[in-house]
Design a protein around this motif. Structure first.
Motif, PDB file in Angstrom:
ATOM      1  N   VAL A   1      -3.098  74.863  -9.181  1.00 21.06           N
ATOM      2  CA  VAL A   1      -2.287  75.466 -10.513  1.00 21.06           C
ATOM      3  C   VAL A   1      -3.011  76.648 -11.118  1.00 21.06           C
ATOM      4  O   VAL A   1      -4.730  76.577 -11.629  1.00 21.06           O
ATOM      5  CB  VAL A   1      -2.029  74.947 -11.752  1.00 21.06           C
ATOM      6  CG1 VAL A   1      -1.369  75.390 -13.104  1.00 21.06           C
ATOM      7  CG2 VAL A   1      -1.255  74.104 -11.052  1.00 21.06           C
ATOM      8  N   ASP A   2      -3.350  77.953 -11.256  1.00 16.23           N
ATOM      9  CA  ASP A   2      -3.850  79.150 -12.332  1.00 16.23           C
ATOM     10  C   ASP A   2      -2.978  80.158 -13.020  1.00 16.23           C
ATOM     11  O   ASP A   2      -1.952  79.572 -12.717  1.00 16.23           O
ATOM     12  CB  ASP A   2      -4.772  80.206 -11.179  1.00 16.23           C
ATOM     13  CG  ASP A   2      -5.664  80.332 -11.245  1.00 16.23           C
ATOM     14  OD1 ASP A   2      -5.998  80.335 -13.247  1.00 16.23           O
ATOM     15  OD2 ASP A   2      -6.346  81.708 -10.658  1.00 16.23           O
ATOM     16  N   ASP A   3      -3.648  80.622 -13.386  1.00 14.67           N
ATOM     17  CA  ASP A   3      -2.804  81.262 -14.695  1.00 14.67           C
ATOM     18  C   ASP A   3      -2.096  83.100 -14.257  1.00 14.67           C
ATOM     19  O   ASP A   3      -1.353  82.920 -14.196  1.00 14.67           O
ATOM     20  CB  ASP A   3      -3.730  81.656 -15.867  1.00 14.67           C
ATOM     21  CG  ASP A   3      -5.028  82.372 -16.535  1.00 14.67           C
ATOM     22  OD1 ASP A   3      -5.344  82.501 -14.947  1.00 14.67           O
ATOM     23  OD2 ASP A   3      -5.675  82.700 -16.656  1.00 14.67           O
ATOM     24  N   VAL A   4      -2.963  83.312 -13.426  1.00 16.35           N
ATOM     25  CA  VAL A   4      -2.461  85.113 -12.989  1.00 16.35           C
ATOM     26  C   VAL A   4      -3.480  84.831 -11.415  1.00 16.35           C
ATOM     27  O   VAL A   4      -3.634  84.222 -11.241  1.00 16.35           O
ATOM     28  CB  VAL A   4      -3.657  85.737 -13.461  1.00 16.35           C
ATOM     29  CG1 VAL A   4      -3.348  87.268 -12.968  1.00 16.35           C
ATOM     30  CG2 VAL A   4      -3.368  85.951 -14.912  1.00 16.35           C
ATOM     31  N   ALA A   5      -2.610  84.852 -10.705  1.00 19.51           N
ATOM     32  CA  ALA A   5      -2.982  85.575  -8.998  1.00 19.51           C
ATOM     33  C   ALA A   5      -3.298  87.022  -8.857  1.00 19.51           C
ATOM     34  O   ALA A   5      -2.557  87.360  -8.966  1.00 19.51           O
ATOM     35  CB  ALA A   5      -1.189  85.107  -7.769  1.00 19.51           C
ATOM     36  N   ASN A   6      -4.323  87.212  -8.386  1.00 22.26           N
ATOM     37  CA  ASN A   6      -4.312  88.890  -8.189  1.00 22.26           C
ATOM     38  C   ASN A   6      -4.653  88.621  -7.284  1.00 22.26           C
ATOM     39  O   ASN A   6      -3.530  89.296  -5.944  1.00 22.26           O
ATOM     40  CB  ASN A   6      -6.122  88.869  -9.021  1.00 22.26           C
ATOM     41  CG  ASN A   6      -5.541  89.054 -10.398  1.00 22.26           C
ATOM     42  OD1 ASN A   6      -5.143  89.489 -10.977  1.00 22.26           O
ATOM     43  ND2 ASN A   6      -6.522  88.028 -11.118  1.00 22.26           N
ATOM     44  N   SER A   7      -6.073  88.708  -6.496  1.00 16.63           N
ATOM     45  CA  SER A   7      -6.453  89.299  -5.072  1.00 16.63           C
ATOM     46  C   SER A   7      -5.873  87.741  -4.060  1.00 16.63           C
ATOM     47  O   SER A   7      -5.372  87.736  -2.638  1.00 16.63           O
ATOM     48  CB  SER A   7      -7.572  89.449  -4.748  1.00 16.63           C
ATOM     49  OG  SER A   7      -8.566  88.508  -5.264  1.00 16.63           O
ATOM     50  N   GLY A   8      -5.902  86.608  -4.658  1.00 19.90           N
ATOM     51  CA  GLY A   8      -5.444  85.340  -3.607  1.00 19.90           C
ATOM     52  C   GLY A   8      -6.784  84.679  -4.089  1.00 19.90           C
ATOM     53  O   GLY A   8      -6.770  83.424  -2.710  1.00 19.90           O
ATOM     54  N   LYS A   9      -8.024  85.435  -3.370  1.00 12.51           N
ATOM     55  CA  LYS A   9      -9.208  84.853  -3.428  1.00 12.51           C
ATOM     56  C   LYS A   9      -9.753  83.473  -4.271  1.00 12.51           C
ATOM     57  O   LYS A   9      -9.612  82.698  -3.508  1.00 12.51           O
ATOM     58  CB  LYS A   9     -10.529  86.062  -3.901  1.00 12.51           C
ATOM     59  CG  LYS A   9     -11.858  86.285  -3.441  1.00 12.51           C
ATOM     60  CD  LYS A   9     -12.360  87.414  -3.640  1.00 12.51           C
ATOM     61  CE  LYS A   9     -14.379  86.272  -3.329  1.00 12.51           C
ATOM     62  NZ  LYS A   9     -15.159  87.310  -3.220  1.00 12.51           N
ATOM     63  N   THR A  10      -8.986  83.353  -5.004  1.00 11.50           N
ATOM     64  CA  THR A  10      -9.678  82.142  -6.050  1.00 11.50           C
ATOM     65  C   THR A  10      -8.500  81.541  -5.720  1.00 11.50           C
ATOM     66  O   THR A  10      -8.775  79.884  -5.150  1.00 11.50           O
ATOM     67  CB  THR A  10      -8.770  82.512  -7.790  1.00 11.50           C
ATOM     68  OG1 THR A  10      -9.911  83.252  -8.318  1.00 11.50           O
ATOM     69  CG2 THR A  10      -9.104  81.077  -8.548  1.00 11.50           C
ATOM     70  N   MET A  11      -7.167  81.429  -5.859  1.00  8.98           N
ATOM     71  CA  MET A  11      -6.529  80.394  -4.623  1.00  8.98           C
ATOM     72  C   MET A  11      -6.877  79.871  -3.631  1.00  8.98           C
ATOM     73  O   MET A  11      -6.855  79.006  -3.229  1.00  8.98           O
ATOM     74  CB  MET A  11      -4.968  80.876  -4.731  1.00  8.98           C
ATOM     75  CG  MET A  11      -4.241  81.133  -5.842  1.00  8.98           C
ATOM     76  SD  MET A  11      -3.909  79.030  -6.839  1.00  8.98           S
ATOM     77  CE  MET A  11      -2.260  80.012  -7.661  1.00  8.98           C
ATOM     78  N   LEU A  12      -6.984  81.087  -2.366  1.00 10.03           N
ATOM     79  CA  LEU A  12      -8.172  80.251  -1.362  1.00 10.03           C
ATOM     80  C   LEU A  12      -9.428  80.105  -1.177  1.00 10.03           C
ATOM     81  O   LEU A  12      -9.094  78.387  -0.967  1.00 10.03           O
ATOM     82  CB  LEU A  12      -8.172  82.095  -0.192  1.00 10.03           C
ATOM     83  CG  LEU A  12      -8.820  81.711   1.010  1.00 10.03           C
ATOM     84  CD1 LEU A  12      -7.349  81.234   1.429  1.00 10.03           C
ATOM     85  CD2 LEU A  12      -9.067  82.549   1.724  1.00 10.03           C
ATOM     86  N   TYR A  13      -9.608  80.180  -2.055  1.00 12.67           N
ATOM     87  CA  TYR A  13     -11.202  79.093  -2.455  1.00 12.67           C
ATOM     88  C   TYR A  13     -10.893  77.881  -2.869  1.00 12.67           C
ATOM     89  O   TYR A  13     -12.164  76.788  -2.609  1.00 12.67           O
ATOM     90  CB  TYR A  13     -12.244  79.303  -3.016  1.00 12.67           C
ATOM     91  CG  TYR A  13     -13.201  81.340  -1.891  1.00 12.67           C
ATOM     92  CD1 TYR A  13     -14.340  80.231  -2.077  1.00 12.67           C
ATOM     93  CD2 TYR A  13     -12.472  81.778  -1.997  1.00 12.67           C
ATOM     94  CE1 TYR A  13     -15.035  80.794  -1.117  1.00 12.67           C
ATOM     95  CE2 TYR A  13     -13.653  83.334  -1.566  1.00 12.67           C
ATOM     96  CZ  TYR A  13     -14.447  82.366  -0.591  1.00 12.67           C
ATOM     97  OH  TYR A  13     -15.347  83.352   0.471  1.00 12.67           O
ATOM     98  N   ALA A  14      -9.925  77.907  -4.376  1.00 19.72           N
ATOM     99  CA  ALA A  14      -9.219  76.082  -4.938  1.00 19.72           C
ATOM    100  C   ALA A  14      -8.717  75.459  -3.855  1.00 19.72           C
ATOM    101  O   ALA A  14      -9.020  74.491  -3.537  1.00 19.72           O
ATOM    102  CB  ALA A  14      -8.405  77.206  -5.241  1.00 19.72           C
ATOM    103  N   LEU A  15      -8.514  76.274  -2.518  1.00 18.62           N
ATOM    104  CA  LEU A  15      -8.080  74.992  -0.920  1.00 18.62           C
ATOM    105  C   LEU A  15      -9.124  74.291  -0.670  1.00 18.62           C
ATOM    106  O   LEU A  15      -8.896  73.394  -0.017  1.00 18.62           O
ATOM    107  CB  LEU A  15      -7.552  76.001  -0.579  1.00 18.62           C
ATOM    108  CG  LEU A  15      -6.373  76.341  -0.675  1.00 18.62           C
ATOM    109  CD1 LEU A  15      -5.481  77.381   0.208  1.00 18.62           C
ATOM    110  CD2 LEU A  15      -5.295  75.788  -1.223  1.00 18.62           C
TER     111      LEU A  15
END
Length: 166
Positions: free
Chosen positions: A94-108
């Motif tokens: 869960v995140d507030d904003v998905a920009n480039s996808g980088k944070t979500m990818l690293y969060a995995l």
């Protein structure tokens, strides 16, 4: 006088979006016994706790919230608030904003040493110009923005109070 904020979501609409996403989570995970909401610090954690509260009345299984701490600008090491076994778990990042996808990818990354049953992603606001191959499963609102524009989500007292574009 401060600069005028260009709000794309106010508290009422943000709440409705989160409620709708909670129902989508319950619908997409029928029959599951446990959900782990992995909130990305800070706003993602607040949203994960709020979603947990919403899900408790509509999802019959257990719902846990864990915290992921990473530097969004330069993700490397990721701290996770729980070292439990995530095998066969349904994990929702869960995140507030998905920009480039980088944070979500690293969060995995912390979950890759396990064998989760599913990993899903949720963002209140998704920007449409992804650079990394991450698809957001649950989206409050999707916006086409320029690379120079930034989206900020405001959270107060554990609730989203708005989102605006700069």
């Amino acid at each position: 006088m401060g600069e005028q904020k260009n709000y794309i979501l106010d508290k009422k609409i943000a709440t409705k979006k989160l409620e709708r996403m909670a129902y989508e989570i319950a619908e997409q995970n029928v029959g599951e016994k446990r959900l782990i909401l992995a909130g990305i610090k800070d706003n993602g954690v607040a949203m994960a706790h709020y979603l947990r509260k919403l899900l408790q009345s509509i999802f019959p299984g257990d719902i846990d919230v864990i915290e992921l701490n990473l530097d969004k600008r330069n993700p490397g090491e990721i701290e996770i608030s729980s070292t439990e076994n995530f095998d066969d778990a349904v994990i929702i990042v869960v995140d507030d904003v998905a920009n480039s996808g980088k944070t979500m990818l690293y969060a995995l990354k912390p979950f890759l040493q396990y064998h989760p049953k599913k990993i899903q992603t949720l963002a209140l606001v998704e920007r449409t110009h992804k650079v990394y191959p991450v698809n957001t499963d649950y989206v409050g609102v999707s916006l086409a923005t320029t690379l120079q524009e930034h989206i900020f989500v405001e959270v107060e007292g554990g609730e989203v109070t708005g989102a605006y574009l700069v």
